[in-house]
Every structure is written in C-alpha cells, then in structure tokens.
Enzyme design. Structure first.
Site, PDB file in Angstrom:
ATOM      1  N   HIS A  44       0.780  -1.317  -0.042  1.00 51.81           N
ATOM      2  CA  HIS A  44      -0.085  -0.028   0.090  1.00 51.81           C
ATOM      3  C   HIS A  44       0.696   1.207   0.225  1.00 51.81           C
ATOM      4  O   HIS A  44       0.370   2.417   0.381  1.00 51.81           O
ATOM      5  CB  HIS A  44      -0.825  -0.170   1.046  1.00 51.81           C
ATOM      6  CG  HIS A  44      -2.243  -0.585   0.778  1.00 51.81           C
ATOM      7  ND1 HIS A  44      -3.238   0.041   0.961  1.00 51.81           N
ATOM      8  CD2 HIS A  44      -2.855  -1.708   0.445  1.00 51.81           C
ATOM      9  CE1 HIS A  44      -4.577  -0.779   0.357  1.00 51.81           C
ATOM     10  NE2 HIS A  44      -4.136  -1.597   0.349  1.00 51.81           N
ATOM     11  N   ASP A  58      -7.134   3.537   9.288  1.00 50.44           N
ATOM     12  CA  ASP A  58      -8.314   3.623   9.126  1.00 50.44           C
ATOM     13  C   ASP A  58      -8.726   2.176   7.901  1.00 50.44           C
ATOM     14  O   ASP A  58     -10.064   1.937   8.081  1.00 50.44           O
ATOM     15  CB  ASP A  58      -8.931   4.817   7.873  1.00 50.44           C
ATOM     16  CG  ASP A  58      -9.041   6.079   8.961  1.00 50.44           C
ATOM     17  OD1 ASP A  58      -9.333   5.915   9.926  1.00 50.44           O
ATOM     18  OD2 ASP A  58      -8.999   7.182   8.210  1.00 50.44           O
ATOM     19  N   GLU A  85     -12.014  12.814  13.745  1.00 54.89           N
ATOM     20  CA  GLU A  85     -11.470  12.933  12.265  1.00 54.89           C
ATOM     21  C   GLU A  85     -11.825  14.092  11.566  1.00 54.89           C
ATOM     22  O   GLU A  85     -13.317  14.282  12.038  1.00 54.89           O
ATOM     23  CB  GLU A  85     -11.085  11.606  11.507  1.00 54.89           C
ATOM     24  CG  GLU A  85      -9.917  10.939  11.850  1.00 54.89           C
ATOM     25  CD  GLU A  85      -9.492   9.732  10.823  1.00 54.89           C
ATOM     26  OE1 GLU A  85      -8.625   9.110  10.899  1.00 54.89           O
ATOM     27  OE2 GLU A  85     -10.283   9.823   9.847  1.00 54.89           O
TER      28      GLU A  85
END
Length: 382
Positions: A108, A170, A281
């Site tokens: 990622h 997340d 957030e």
C-alpha cells in the site's frame, strides 16, 4: 502528548519525500552493477532457506497501491522465518551485487517504497507460522504477532478475549510491519498516540542481516529508528503491541461545517477535552451533490426534514467525524454525554447524522466500503 504530535509531524514530513525508500545494502546504488543477473539468480537460488525464492511471475511485486511506478524485481523472497530474511541480507552484504531490498506487506505504498528494481522484494505475508497471534493478559496486556500479520486478523483474535489494540489506521487489511514502518495514524491518535506509540518490543532484521530484539530499554536507538523509519533501519519481523479493553459498540457521528475556523476550533476543543470522544477525524468535501442523502445508507439524520433541505452543491464543506465507544448497559448515559458534547460545538444543525454499530464494523468500515465499490465497478464492466 507534545512529543506524540512532534513525532507525527516528523513522520508526515518524511512520508512526503519523493523517491523510493527501500532498505538497501548500499543506499547509493539501486541496481546490481558488478554481477550479471544470471549469476545473482544462481547465488540466491543456492541459499539454504526454510522458505523459497522465485524469479518469475514478478508482475504483482512490480507495482504498489500508488500505481505510479512499474519496477520489476530480480527475485521475490517468500520467507518462513526471520532467519530466511537474515540469510538473504547477509548474502547480499557479503556479495558485490549491490542489490536493493524492499519488504512488502500488502503493497500500500504510494511512491514505490515497496518495490525493488532488479533487487529482492521480501513477501512479508509468507512469514510462518501464519496467524501466530499470541495474547498475554494481565495488568498490561499485549499481543505478540508476526510483522506480516494483518491488523484485521489481530482485531478478530483479540476481541475473543475482550481486548484490542488501542490505536488503528482507517484501513485494517495492512500488515503490522507496514504500518509500524510509517506510523499508523487514525482518529484515536490524539488519545493513544499513533500505532508506533503502542509498541513494547520489536524483532528486527538489520541491513547487515542481524536478527535483533529491541525495545525502549534494549537496543533503544534501533527501536526508535525503526518505528516510523520508512523501512530504512531494518525489517520488522515481530512486534509486541499494547492492548486495552474492547468496547462492544460505537456511537458514530458525522456533521458539517461551512466555516473552517469553527471546524478546526471544535476539533481542537474535542481533542483537548478529557473523557470526550474516542475518535476524532475530519475531511473536506468540495462540490458534492446531495451529500447528506448519500449518508442515509449508513446514518440516521437528527432532523430528517431539515437534512433533506440542505444543499451541498457548489460548496466547500468540512466534515467532523467523531465516535464514542460504549457497551450496551452504558447506552443511556453515553447518549446523555453525547448531547452535552455536541451542544458545545458550532456545526450546521441540519447536518447532524448518527449511527450505532458494532466496534469491529466501525473499525473495518473502509474495507466494507471498498467491497461495495469494487462490486459496483465489476457491474459497470459487465
């Protein structure tokens, strides 16, 4: 808390530095120059390993999530243990091949950090034993896991004991070694620090091939360098991570602001307030049509009539997303606390939406959304 935010700031700055950040036997050289590829392949193939090395079918290891670079490796190591990684690293150090080495979890990275052009990519998810998740209960509970373990699997296993890690990203379908090499930041970081602030101990393979155990009290300089070090100081093969009590449910709230000053002021107020929300957030929404109607699939509006009249077209809006953990018997008192906290904020009243979902569903929300989007994309292709 000041040192936590300083560390986060430094990591964010480092993560924006362009170029690849692979662990190399010689950082100034990114491709082998002294030996022909056939000789390097033969020497790697001759190593005595518990796992194995492949030299073909390297397509997937040639790109990462960012999809900006296509850099095929010479070989892929599928290690079964830290010893396999150590053996390959020592071999590269002893040879004159100057191979670049990159540890790869789920790939990622965005700028090729998980790639090694004509080098060796280490497939961290092949580390054995698979799902070797050891949980230790007590006054300071922790979980001991492989660097190639996925956070979602750690969550599922620790929940069986009423425990879970305290700080998350997340997206949970990433490896432990991957996020700890970057920081691991999400909405719990204001309260518990990023994931790297919740690690008791690491097992590392250094660039010289040494297998080293480190912590704040043992080999502390290496410990602090590897955590958030973008893979430049060693490869994380095991980690001991702090645990805390896991809630059963979360109260999940979203609301909008049109004024950035009010938005940032309320965020600062919430993260400085004791015993307020467990997750805070925010994000920016630019010119999104019918945004509140889209929320209705997962949230319930506080006032449905007012929400249906709100127009988001052509506007720049700021979304505040907050969560409070609770167990079933705490629902009434939790809702009273939420009403009081929300009364202190300056959001647009008609945009208040909320939902109550299981803890694991909230933490895995991005993956759930990903599955839905992939299914839509598949349907469009058909």
């Amino acid at each position: 808390m000041g040192s936590t935010f300083l560390r986060i700031f430094m990591i964010l700055v480092l993560s924006c530095i362009p170029g690849r950040t692979n662990l190399c036997s010689n950082p100034s050289v990114s491709t082998p120059k002294d030996l022909p590829p056939s000789v390097i392949r033969s020497s790697l193939d001759s190593l005595d390993l518990e796992g194995y090395i492949t030299f073909h079918d390297v397509h997937n290891a040639s790109k990462d999530f960012g999809n900006r670079y296509h850099l095929p490796p010479l070989a892929i190591l599928h290690p079964r243990s830290a010893s396999d990684i150590s053996t390959v690293m020592r071999h590269i150090v002893r040879s004159t091949s100057n191979l670049t080495v990159a540890a790869r979890g789920h790939g990622h990275s965005l700028q090729g950090q998980a790639l090694a052009h004509q080098g060796v990519v280490i497939n961290m998810e092949s580390l054995l034993p698979s799902h070797d998740i050891k949980i230790y209960k007590g006054k300071q509970p922790y979980v001991d896991v492989s660097g190639g373990e996925l956070w979602i699997d750690i969550l599922r296993e620790t929940l069986r004991y009423g425990l879970s890690p305290k700080s998350w990203t997340d997206y949970l379908h990433l490896t432990v070694g991957g996020t700890l090499s970057n920081a691991g930041i999400s909405g719990q970081a204001f309260k518990h620090g990023p994931q790297i602030n919740n690690v008791y101990q690491l097992e590392i393979v250094t660039g010289k091939g040494e297998v080293v155990t480190c912590s704040e009290k043992r080999n502390s300089e290496l410990f602090q360098s590897v955590l958030g070090g973008l893979g430049q100081f060693g490869i994380i093969t095991r980690a001991r991570i702090s645990l805390g009590p896991a809630p059963l449910m979360v109260k999940w709230i979203r609301t909008l602001y049109s004024d950035f000053s009010a938005f940032s002021r309320d965020q600062e107020h919430l993260i400085s307030k004791k015993n307020a929300f467990d997750y805070v957030e925010g994000f920016v929404i630019i010119n999104r049509t019918d945004i509140l109607n889209n929320w209705r699939s997962s949230f319930t509006p506080n006032d449905s009539t007012e929400a249906s009249q709100f127009k988001s077209d052509g506007k720049t809006l700021y979304c505040l997303e907050v969560v409070k953990y609770f167990n079933s018997e705490e629902a009434h008192s939790m809702n009273q606390e939420m009403e009081k906290l929300l009364s202190e904020l300056s959001y647009i009243q008609s945009t208040l939406f909320s939902s109550e979902v299981p803890y694991i569903e909230f933490l895995d929300r991005v993956h759930i959304a990903e599955i839905k989007l992939r299914e839509k994309a598949r349907q469009l292709r058909e």
